[in-house]
Design a protein around this motif. Structure first.
Motif, PDB file in Angstrom:
ATOM      1  N   SER A  13      -7.042  -8.712 -36.722  1.00 35.00           N
ATOM      2  CA  SER A  13      -6.113  -9.532 -35.936  1.00 35.00           C
ATOM      3  C   SER A  13      -6.287 -11.011 -36.250  1.00 35.00           C
ATOM      4  O   SER A  13      -7.383 -11.554 -36.181  1.00 35.00           O
ATOM      5  CB  SER A  13      -6.313  -9.275 -34.441  1.00 35.00           C
ATOM      6  OG  SER A  13      -7.613  -9.628 -34.023  1.00 35.00           O
ATOM      7  N   ALA A  17      -1.040 -10.290 -31.201  1.00 33.70           N
ATOM      8  CA  ALA A  17      -0.260  -9.057 -31.366  1.00 33.70           C
ATOM      9  C   ALA A  17      -1.118  -7.892 -31.847  1.00 33.70           C
ATOM     10  O   ALA A  17      -1.190  -6.839 -31.199  1.00 33.70           O
ATOM     11  CB  ALA A  17       0.907  -9.307 -32.316  1.00 33.70           C
ATOM     12  N   ALA A  18      -1.771  -8.046 -32.999  1.00 36.13           N
ATOM     13  CA  ALA A  18      -2.625  -6.970 -33.502  1.00 36.13           C
ATOM     14  C   ALA A  18      -3.852  -6.803 -32.615  1.00 36.13           C
ATOM     15  O   ALA A  18      -4.351  -5.688 -32.418  1.00 36.13           O
ATOM     16  CB  ALA A  18      -3.045  -7.254 -34.945  1.00 36.13           C
ATOM     17  N   ASP A  70      -1.825  -8.325 -38.156  1.00 37.12           N
ATOM     18  CA  ASP A  70      -0.737  -9.301 -38.064  1.00 37.12           C
ATOM     19  C   ASP A  70      -1.011 -10.458 -39.027  1.00 37.12           C
ATOM     20  O   ASP A  70      -0.725 -11.619 -38.731  1.00 37.12           O
ATOM     21  CB  ASP A  70      -0.552  -9.802 -36.629  1.00 37.12           C
ATOM     22  CG  ASP A  70      -1.847 -10.298 -35.991  1.00 37.12           C
ATOM     23  OD1 ASP A  70      -2.877 -10.398 -36.699  1.00 37.12           O
ATOM     24  OD2 ASP A  70      -1.849 -10.585 -34.774  1.00 37.12           O
ATOM     25  N   TRP A  92       1.903  -3.284 -40.104  1.00 42.80           N
ATOM     26  CA  TRP A  92       1.892  -4.738 -40.316  1.00 42.80           C
ATOM     27  C   TRP A  92       2.892  -5.392 -39.375  1.00 42.80           C
ATOM     28  O   TRP A  92       4.094  -5.143 -39.444  1.00 42.80           O
ATOM     29  CB  TRP A  92       2.245  -5.045 -41.774  1.00 42.80           C
ATOM     30  CG  TRP A  92       1.947  -6.456 -42.199  1.00 42.80           C
ATOM     31  CD1 TRP A  92       1.281  -7.419 -41.504  1.00 42.80           C
ATOM     32  CD2 TRP A  92       2.311  -7.057 -43.446  1.00 42.80           C
ATOM     33  NE1 TRP A  92       1.190  -8.583 -42.217  1.00 42.80           N
ATOM     34  CE2 TRP A  92       1.815  -8.394 -43.425  1.00 42.80           C
ATOM     35  CE3 TRP A  92       3.001  -6.605 -44.576  1.00 42.80           C
ATOM     36  CZ2 TRP A  92       2.011  -9.275 -44.486  1.00 42.80           C
ATOM     37  CZ3 TRP A  92       3.181  -7.481 -45.637  1.00 42.80           C
ATOM     38  CH2 TRP A  92       2.688  -8.802 -45.591  1.00 42.80           C
ATOM     39  N   LEU A  93       2.364  -6.227 -38.491  1.00 45.83           N
ATOM     40  CA  LEU A  93       3.167  -7.011 -37.553  1.00 45.83           C
ATOM     41  C   LEU A  93       3.438  -8.386 -38.146  1.00 45.83           C
ATOM     42  O   LEU A  93       2.489  -9.117 -38.465  1.00 45.83           O
ATOM     43  CB  LEU A  93       2.413  -7.174 -36.232  1.00 45.83           C
ATOM     44  CG  LEU A  93       2.328  -5.957 -35.317  1.00 45.83           C
ATOM     45  CD1 LEU A  93       1.005  -5.974 -34.559  1.00 45.83           C
ATOM     46  CD2 LEU A  93       3.489  -5.964 -34.342  1.00 45.83           C
ATOM     47  N   THR A  94       4.707  -8.731 -38.287  1.00 43.83           N
ATOM     48  CA  THR A  94       5.074 -10.037 -38.836  1.00 43.83           C
ATOM     49  C   THR A  94       6.200 -10.637 -38.000  1.00 43.83           C
ATOM     50  O   THR A  94       6.900  -9.904 -37.284  1.00 43.83           O
ATOM     51  CB  THR A  94       5.550  -9.907 -40.296  1.00 43.83           C
ATOM     52  OG1 THR A  94       6.757  -9.135 -40.323  1.00 43.83           O
ATOM     53  CG2 THR A  94       4.497  -9.244 -41.168  1.00 43.83           C
ATOM     54  N   GLN A 138       4.072 -11.530 -28.034  1.00 43.75           N
ATOM     55  CA  GLN A 138       3.121 -10.850 -28.918  1.00 43.75           C
ATOM     56  C   GLN A 138       2.625  -9.540 -28.311  1.00 43.75           C
ATOM     57  O   GLN A 138       2.296  -8.592 -29.038  1.00 43.75           O
ATOM     58  CB  GLN A 138       1.948 -11.767 -29.235  1.00 43.75           C
ATOM     59  CG  GLN A 138       2.339 -12.967 -30.092  1.00 43.75           C
ATOM     60  CD  GLN A 138       1.139 -13.569 -30.779  1.00 43.75           C
ATOM     61  OE1 GLN A 138       0.315 -12.856 -31.351  1.00 43.75           O
ATOM     62  NE2 GLN A 138       1.032 -14.888 -30.734  1.00 43.75           N
ATOM     63  N   MET A 169       8.318  -8.936 -35.216  1.00 42.97           N
ATOM     64  CA  MET A 169       8.211  -9.418 -33.847  1.00 42.97           C
ATOM     65  C   MET A 169       9.569  -9.775 -33.262  1.00 42.97           C
ATOM     66  O   MET A 169       9.825  -9.559 -32.075  1.00 42.97           O
ATOM     67  CB  MET A 169       7.286 -10.637 -33.806  1.00 42.97           C
ATOM     68  CG  MET A 169       5.838 -10.331 -34.107  1.00 42.97           C
ATOM     69  SD  MET A 169       5.055  -9.369 -32.799  1.00 42.97           S
ATOM     70  CE  MET A 169       5.275 -10.485 -31.430  1.00 42.97           C
TER      71      MET A 169
END
Length: 751
Positions: A13, A17-18, A70, A92-94, A138, A169
């Motif tokens: 992280s 978010a992550a 993220d 993968w959070l972007t 997030q 996101m």
């Protein structure tokens, strides 16, 4: 909680978010190895307790594990993650998606709020639109990442040992608006800001002043309005032509307030809160974070965990997402209970879900499961259907079928089949039990005591189906001093402390425009159900889950809860200002209600932007450093507002981005439908539905190996699939006709 015992995840992280996704999976019992860039003396100690703190989390994953990160979108990170996804599973959070024209565009929480539609309807009509005060968005991304991590329990498409799961996101935020972009298509009207009220058409969902502060009231349903009129000493208002419906009340707000405000002015917010709740009117005393931490109810439910940082600092933080109880281990296995159902209405090879819920929080669970491939059957009654369908105003033409024209119902119930059964009748109740006997999951969010009166408790249902997973979503939980209090999304938001933090620095608290407590509860419940299904695969037994909405929401305000305990200062409302980032906020542009948000994160960014504006005053030395800009904030705001006010939103955003400064338009519903990353990534999907026609609807923001999770069918008409489902239970055509004649089922509403 050990639902995810044996499940292993790697989390790297760089932000909340992550970090939140990893924390959530760990709370559900998973083995999580966490490296984080979060502050070890604050949010890092909470979300990554026992993890490794580093400025550069390593993008590595052990064989057989899923990586959640993220990490910022860069060529280096993209190449690294693409390589990992070839031999493992990576979530993968972007901000804008890992691929696409906007993928490397700078972003902050504030600019994502602006772009996604979260801001445009919040605040006063003659002032700037407001965003939430922190990183609330997030947490939405983290919730979707946790759901993606658990999706293989339901959806083989989301499984496999390899591949990239792409979560943007901006999509996670757009998916948790209250379907305003769909409402715009249905009604061709943009939502307006209305200050202390939730919307122009809902005058009794509002924040009102009282004797010692403010109270939030959510009297959305007719009986709640009747109760409110009686409680305030004016029962005659119920039959007053000025106040008979939401729209009529909205046209006479000043007169309405003339009755409500004097009653509230005589009462403290806590006294008013208790009186309102005794009369079954959802409400919130809008506690600040200190009052939330001191809540007698939350203390009674053991809602807090003690956290100690590496430096020895101690504070309390939320720790309960779900409470699980396993079915009697002496009962028969899941396979045996399924084999008992000789005839089946269920689609073969699918997870089987019975949705008894109404509104948004519960139906959202069914919607997400249907998007992942589950067969979801929604049970309503033609005498008491889902209140999110709306109701027929007095004197309106029933042939118009207003219960089929609700944009909110038609959005969150896509992918489901719908049947009607009057559960208060012996025949309807028995048929529901037969259906549930072959189900994997039941979702309900009835008020306190309703499921018990119907005889559909977990104890009863699990006798016939010991493998059943049942989700309950009470507002405050099943025990504690406030267990019987009633809630809606806005009052959960208020009771958890978020409303006290949202608003202009010189103004009262303001509710958000998306009833945030509901989608948070829906996402939390979805993750809990998936975890319980994973546990069932391991143990062979079912589970009853209780996800109290207030407890699931508390992590969303954890930044403020922790800040108060660390500093001793109660966080105050500050509009759109982000501490340490001056300037940051919403600024007017040329055009009608046209706004941009921007956030300067460093002195270098300011220097580049100041030069790009061409404004000589912006280059003055007193603005060169953060401290100086903060000291002269009002003058700087006026200078920037004058510059933005002469330019289009697009020109201002382009100038900011050219200077490396995160910026976005404040999207209204039309802008949201056309927002480039949402369109480019296929977030909007068109569906044709009887009665309402063709419209674009949002999807679940989870894209796995290029394939998006989405429901395949429009929301059901009232009772649309009753005949086929009951036939699957062995009900003959003659018996079905008898059931209809006796009022057990029906296609036409009787309310």
């Amino acid at each position: 909680m050990d639902l995810l015992t044996g499940n292993r995840y790697e989390v790297r992280s760089f932000d909340i978010a992550a970090g939140y996704a990893g924390w959530l999976l760990a709370r559900l019992g998973a083995d999580v190895t966490h490296e984080t860039r979060l502050d070890p003396e604050g949010m890092g100690a909470y979300l990554a307790n026992g993890g490794v703190f580093t400025d550069s989390p390593s993008l590595e994953v052990q064989p057989g594990r899923t990586l959640i990160t993220d990490a910022p979108v860069t060529d280096e990170h993209r190449a690294r993650i693409d390589g990992l996804a070839e031999r493992g599973r990576v979530i993968w959070l972007t901000p804008w998606g890992s691929r696409g024209a906007w993928s490397e565009r700078p972003a902050t929480d504030l600019t994502l709020y602006g772009a996604s539609g979260w801001m445009v309807g919040v605040g006063e009509p003659d002032r700037e639109p407001l965003g939430p005060p922190g990183a609330q968005g997030q947490y939405m991304g983290g919730l979707y990442a946790a759901i993606a991590a658990l999706a293989p329990v339901v959806d083989e498409r989301g499984g496999g040992a390899t591949g990239l799961v792409d979560i943007a996101m901006v999509e996670a935020l757009a998916a948790t608006t209250i379907y305003d972009a769909v409402a715009f298509q249905y009604h061709e009207r943009l939502r307006q800001r209305v200050g202390n009220r939730y919307s122009p058409a809902q005058p009794t969902i509002a924040t009102f002043p009282c004797k010692d502060g403010y109270i939030g009231i959510h009297a959305a349903l007719h009986q709640q309005w009747v109760s409110l009129a009686n409680l305030t000493g004016h029962p005659e208002l119920v039959d007053d032509p000025r106040f008979r419906s939401h729209l009529e009340r909205a046209q006479h707000i000043a007169e309405l307030d003339g009755y409500l405000l004097p009653w509230l002015a005589k009462r403290s917010r806590w006294d008013a809160y208790r009186e309102l709740q005794r009369n079954r009117i959802p409400s919130s005393p809008i506690p600040d974070v200190a009052e939330v931490l001191a809540s007698e109810h939350l203390r009674a439910r053991d809602a807090w965990q003690k956290v100690e940082t590496p430096g020895g600092r101690r504070f309390e933080a939320p720790h309960v997402l779900a409470r699980a109880r396993e079915a009697d281990s002496g009962q028969q296995t899941a396979e045996a209970s399924r084999e008992k159902v000789e005839m089946s209405p269920w689609k073969p090879g699918r997870l089987r879900v019975v949705d008894l819920s109404m509104g948004w929080a519960g139906p959202m669970v069914g919607y997400i499961l249907s998007s992942l491939g589950a067969d979801v059957i929604k049970i309503e009654s033609h005498t008491h259907f889902d209140w999110w369908r709306g109701s027929r105003p007095p004197g309106s033409d029933p042939a118009l079928s207003p219960h089929e024209r609700s944009h909110v119902f038609n959005s969150v119930n896509r992918g489901k089949r719908g049947i009607t059964l009057n559960l208060t009748t012996p025949q309807g109740n028995n048929l529901a039990r037969q259906l549930i006997a072959g189900a994997d999951v039941v979702v309900e969010n009835f008020g306190a005591g309703v499921i018990e009166k119907l005889g559909l408790t977990y104890e009863t249902l699990s006798r016939d189906n010991p493998a059943l997973v049942m989700l309950r979503q009470p507002g405050f939980g099943s025990d504690g001093p406030e267990a019987n209090y009633v809630t809606f999304g806005n009052t959960i938001e208020g009771n958890a402390g978020l409303t006290s933090l949202t608003g202009y620095a010189d103004g009262p608290p303001v509710i958000l425009n998306n009833a945030l407590g509901d989608p948070v509860s829906g996402l939390t419940g979805s993750a809990a159900v998936l975890a319980a299904l994973a546990a069932r695969d391991r143990t062979g037994h079912g589970y009853q889950l209780e996800c109290a909405q207030i407890e699931g929401f508390l992590p969303v305000v954890s930044e403020a809860l922790i800040s108060y305990q660390v500093t001793g200062k109660i966080p105050q409302r500050k509009g759109n200002v982000r501490p340490g980032h001056t300037p940051s906020g919403a600024f007017p542009c040329a055009g009608d209600d046209a706004w941009v948000v921007l956030e300067v994160r460093s002195d270098d960014e300011w220097a580049t932007l100041a030069e790009a504006t061409g404004e000589t005053r912006a280059l003055e030395p007193r603005f060169a450093e953060q401290a100086g800009r903060e000291q002269h904030r009002e003058e700087l705001w006026a200078l920037l507002a004058a510059w933005t006010g002469e330019r289009s939103r697009e020109e201002v955003v382009a100038t900011c981005l050219g200077a490396g400064v995160p910026a976005s338009i404040v999207s209204n519903e039309a802008d949201e439908l056309a927002l480039e990353p949402l369109v480019e990534r296929g977030f909007w999907v068109g569906q044709e539905r009887e009665m309402t026609g063709f419209h674009l609807y949002p999807t679940v923001p989870i894209v796995t190996r290029g394939e998006r999770a989405e429901p395949g069918t429009p929301a059901p008409l009232l009772g649309q699939h009753t005949a086929e489902v009951l036939a699957g239970l062995g009900v003959s055509q003659q018996d079905f006709a008898t059931l209809a004649a006796e009022g057990v089922t029906g296609l036409d509403p009787l309310i």
